[in-house]
Design a protein around this motif. Structure first.
Motif, mmCIF file in Angstrom:
data_model
loop_
_atom_site.group_PDB
_atom_site.id
_atom_site.type_symbol
_atom_site.label_atom_id
_atom_site.label_comp_id
_atom_site.label_asym_id
_atom_site.label_seq_id
_atom_site.Cartn_x
_atom_site.Cartn_y
_atom_site.Cartn_z
ATOM 1 N N VAL A 130 34.773 36.085 44.946
ATOM 2 C CA VAL A 130 33.787 37.018 44.387
ATOM 3 C C VAL A 130 34.193 38.455 44.711
ATOM 4 O O VAL A 130 34.166 39.343 43.846
ATOM 5 C CB VAL A 130 32.377 36.718 44.946
ATOM 6 N N ARG A 131 34.599 38.679 45.965
ATOM 7 C CA ARG A 131 35.031 40.017 46.361
ATOM 8 C C ARG A 131 36.321 40.408 45.638
ATOM 9 O O ARG A 131 36.464 41.559 45.190
ATOM 10 C CB ARG A 131 35.229 40.064 47.875
ATOM 11 N N LEU A 132 37.253 39.484 45.501
ATOM 12 C CA LEU A 132 38.503 39.769 44.805
ATOM 13 C C LEU A 132 38.254 40.150 43.357
ATOM 14 O O LEU A 132 38.856 41.093 42.837
ATOM 15 C CB LEU A 132 39.434 38.553 44.880
ATOM 16 N N LYS A 133 37.357 39.440 42.698
ATOM 17 C CA LYS A 133 37.064 39.739 41.295
ATOM 18 C C LYS A 133 36.479 41.136 41.153
ATOM 19 O O LYS A 133 36.830 41.889 40.230
ATOM 20 C CB LYS A 133 36.088 38.697 40.736
ATOM 21 N N THR A 134 35.609 41.530 42.092
ATOM 22 C CA THR A 134 35.017 42.863 42.060
ATOM 23 C C THR A 134 36.083 43.934 42.246
ATOM 24 O O THR A 134 36.134 44.918 41.499
ATOM 25 C CB THR A 134 33.948 43.000 43.156
ATOM 26 N N LYS A 135 36.950 43.752 43.234
ATOM 27 C CA LYS A 135 37.993 44.738 43.502
ATOM 28 C C LYS A 135 39.041 44.759 42.399
ATOM 29 O O LYS A 135 39.603 45.817 42.078
ATOM 30 C CB LYS A 135 38.667 44.439 44.849
ATOM 31 N N ASP A 136 39.305 43.630 41.805
ATOM 32 C CA ASP A 136 40.255 43.532 40.698
ATOM 33 C C ASP A 136 39.830 44.457 39.559
ATOM 34 O O ASP A 136 40.632 45.218 39.010
ATOM 35 C CB ASP A 136 40.319 42.079 40.230
ATOM 36 N N VAL A 137 38.547 44.419 39.224
ATOM 37 C CA VAL A 137 38.018 45.294 38.173
ATOM 38 C C VAL A 137 37.996 46.747 38.641
ATOM 39 O O VAL A 137 38.382 47.670 37.904
ATOM 40 C CB VAL A 137 36.600 44.839 37.774
ATOM 41 N N LEU A 138 37.574 46.965 39.888
ATOM 42 C CA LEU A 138 37.428 48.314 40.417
ATOM 43 C C LEU A 138 38.746 49.069 40.447
ATOM 44 O O LEU A 138 38.811 50.258 40.105
ATOM 45 C CB LEU A 138 36.836 48.243 41.829
ATOM 46 N N PHE A 139 39.845 48.383 40.842
ATOM 47 C CA PHE A 139 41.137 49.048 40.980
ATOM 48 C C PHE A 139 41.890 49.168 39.662
ATOM 49 O O PHE A 139 42.931 49.826 39.596
ATOM 50 C CB PHE A 139 42.004 48.324 42.013
ATOM 51 N N GLY A 140 41.417 48.517 38.615
ATOM 52 C CA GLY A 140 41.996 48.713 37.285
ATOM 53 C C GLY A 140 43.379 48.146 37.079
ATOM 54 O O GLY A 140 44.152 48.667 36.269
ATOM 55 N N GLY A 141 43.724 47.071 37.794
ATOM 56 C CA GLY A 141 45.043 46.480 37.645
ATOM 57 C C GLY A 141 45.255 45.835 36.286
ATOM 58 O O GLY A 141 44.312 45.358 35.656
ATOM 59 N N HIS A 142 46.503 45.814 35.843
ATOM 60 C CA HIS A 142 46.825 45.191 34.552
ATOM 61 C C HIS A 142 48.316 44.887 34.524
ATOM 62 O O HIS A 142 49.124 45.596 35.132
ATOM 63 C CB HIS A 142 46.467 46.127 33.398
ATOM 64 N N VAL A 143 48.705 43.812 33.846
ATOM 65 C CA VAL A 143 50.108 43.506 33.585
ATOM 66 C C VAL A 143 50.284 43.346 32.083
ATOM 67 O O VAL A 143 49.339 43.004 31.364
ATOM 68 C CB VAL A 143 50.575 42.235 34.323
ATOM 69 N N SER A 144 51.487 43.587 31.614
ATOM 70 C CA SER A 144 51.718 43.536 30.175
ATOM 71 C C SER A 144 51.633 42.100 29.663
ATOM 72 O O SER A 144 51.990 41.155 30.375
ATOM 73 C CB SER A 144 53.095 44.114 29.830
ATOM 74 N N PRO A 145 51.160 41.900 28.437
ATOM 75 C CA PRO A 145 51.092 40.547 27.872
ATOM 76 C C PRO A 145 52.467 39.907 27.721
ATOM 77 O O PRO A 145 52.605 38.695 27.848
ATOM 78 C CB PRO A 145 50.408 40.747 26.518
ATOM 79 N N ASP A 146 53.495 40.710 27.476
ATOM 80 C CA ASP A 146 54.844 40.155 27.351
ATOM 81 C C ASP A 146 55.306 39.574 28.686
ATOM 82 O O ASP A 146 55.880 38.479 28.738
ATOM 83 C CB ASP A 146 55.809 41.241 26.886
ATOM 84 N N ASP A 147 55.063 40.310 29.782
ATOM 85 C CA ASP A 147 55.436 39.800 31.100
ATOM 86 C C ASP A 147 54.597 38.587 31.481
ATOM 87 O O ASP A 147 55.100 37.637 32.089
ATOM 88 C CB ASP A 147 55.274 40.897 32.151
ATOM 89 N N ALA A 148 53.309 38.621 31.127
ATOM 90 C CA ALA A 148 52.450 37.475 31.421
ATOM 91 C C ALA A 148 52.955 36.226 30.703
ATOM 92 O O ALA A 148 52.932 35.121 31.254
ATOM 93 C CB ALA A 148 51.011 37.778 31.015
ATOM 94 N N TYR A 149 53.429 36.406 29.476
ATOM 95 C CA TYR A 149 53.978 35.277 28.728
ATOM 96 C C TYR A 149 55.208 34.707 29.430
ATOM 97 O O TYR A 149 55.356 33.491 29.577
ATOM 98 C CB TYR A 149 54.333 35.716 27.304
#
Length: 381
Positions: free
Chosen positions: A224-243
């Motif tokens: 629950v805490r990780l999900k909150t911080k994940d949104v708060l810090f604005g992290g993102h990876v590219s869809p190509d790399d995720a693929y």
């Protein structure tokens, strides 16, 4: 389902067109049919690209299946994933507390702890990786978190994860582990009591040395805490790399099994070589933590180190440069084999690193093990 089956079938796209793999969706804006849907989209509708489209969503689900986690955050590198886990684990008011950091921690993580944690009012305190449950004696001082890395990525000490996690939980202290060596395949730290499991997906998960990425997995309240911080810090990876990472996960078990088997064979050959004084491979019976390793891990990866007897660092670098199949490079876990002279990187404050000579790390890839050994043997010669 067992782990290998989950790796294949978790994160499959939920679409009506029967595609085995998810499409690569590139978008920032997701338009909505109404204001209500814009602000509170009905699943599976997404409200903005940063939250993850396909295959980001499928990748999170696949890693969650690997760790049996309740939430997975993605980060743009392995280092970023460990830092995200540390920042998430920090209490909301950490000033005046200490953070217990394993003395074998990855160098860039150590730098973050030394330079950034004090900005939060937190003092990094390094502890012996082999401390085990006795870490409880350090918890009389208010403690923000404990960082583990097992095995250590240069000197390969195996930590008593359940004992450390139990002591931390009793004291109400969050635990973070860099789980890159096991890749979530050879050991599940969440099952052993750790709160946040980070790993560099760059390495074994991706397996092809063609992107940078990391993840953090957690369960229950930590999730629950990780999900909150994940949104708060604005992290993102590219869809190509995720693929690419999702594709790598599908063959992770096979690749790490091959790499581990070849690595263990080479480790045994090195152990018998007259110019090698020690092989730092937890899968060997000669390793001081071998019994502990067998209790916590279900196999070996292909990353380990060895010490050249009476050889100085500069001579060891010449030996590494004499290799042909083993290429000079950082990282590990790719299809290609790498060699790395390590003495320039070792930083210790809790326990001195003492060796009979220079330290070199190997990442054994997917080449034929006999060819790899022949390459090492000629370089040693």
């Amino acid at each position: 389902m067992k782990r290998d089956t989950r790796l294949i079938h978790s994160g499959q796209p939920r679409r009506s067109d029967d595609l085995v793999n998810p499409p690569v969706e590139r978008a920032s804006t997701v338009v909505a049919p109404s204001t209500a849907e814009l602000y509170n989209p009905t699943p599976p509708r997404r409200h903005y690209g940063r939250g993850g489209l396909s295959p980001n969503t499928e990748l999170r689900e696949a890693i969650a299946g690997l760790y049996e986690a309740d939430h997975v955050a993605l980060a743009p590198s392995g280092l970023a994933s460990v830092i995200l886990a540390l920042r998430t684990a920090l209490p909301d008011t950490p000033a005046g507390m200490q953070a217990l950091i394993t003395d074998s921690a990855y160098g860039p993580v150590r730098r973050f702890c030394d330079e950034e944690l004090p900005r939060y009012g937190v003092t990094p305190v390094y502890y012996d990786p082999r401390l085990g449950g006795e870490i409880a004696t350090l918890l009389d001082t208010p403690t923000a978190l404990i960082l583990l890395e097992s095995p250590g990525s240069l000197t390969f000490e195996v930590q008593d994860i359940p004992a450390i996690a139990a002591a931390a939980r009793k004291a109400g202290v969050a635990t973070v582990i860099d789980d890159t060596w096991s890749a979530g395949i050879l050991m599940n730290p969440l099952e052993l009591g750790v709160d946040y499991a980070a790993q560099a997906l760059t390495k074994y998960a991706g397996g092809h040395s063609d992107f940078l990425m990391g993840s953090v997995a957690a369960k229950d309240e930590a999730a629950v805490r990780l999900k909150t911080k994940d949104v708060l810090f604005g992290g993102h990876v590219s869809p190509d790399d995720a693929y690419l990472c999702l594709r790598g996960l599908r063959t992770l078990s096979l690749r790490i099994e091959r790499s581990g088997a070849s690595g263990l064979a080479i480790a045994k050959a090195l152990e018998a070589h007259p110019k090698v004084s020690r092989v730092l491979h937890p899968g060997l019976e000669s390793h001081p933590d071998h019994a502990l390793f067998k209790n916590q891990f279900n196999g070996v990866s292909g990353c380990f180190a060895f010490v050249l007897d009476g050889v100085e660092a500069r001579e060891s670098e010449a030996m590494a440069e004499a290799c042909d199949l083993f290429r000079l490079g950082f990282s590990w876990g790719g299809y290609e084999s790498l060699i790395l002279p390590c003495d320039r990187q070792i930083r210790r404050t809790a326990v001195d690193w003492k060796a009979e000579g220079a330290l070199l790390r190997l990442s054994v890839g997917l080449e034929d093990a006999d060819d790899l050994w022949a390459d090492l043997a000629q370089a040693l010669g």
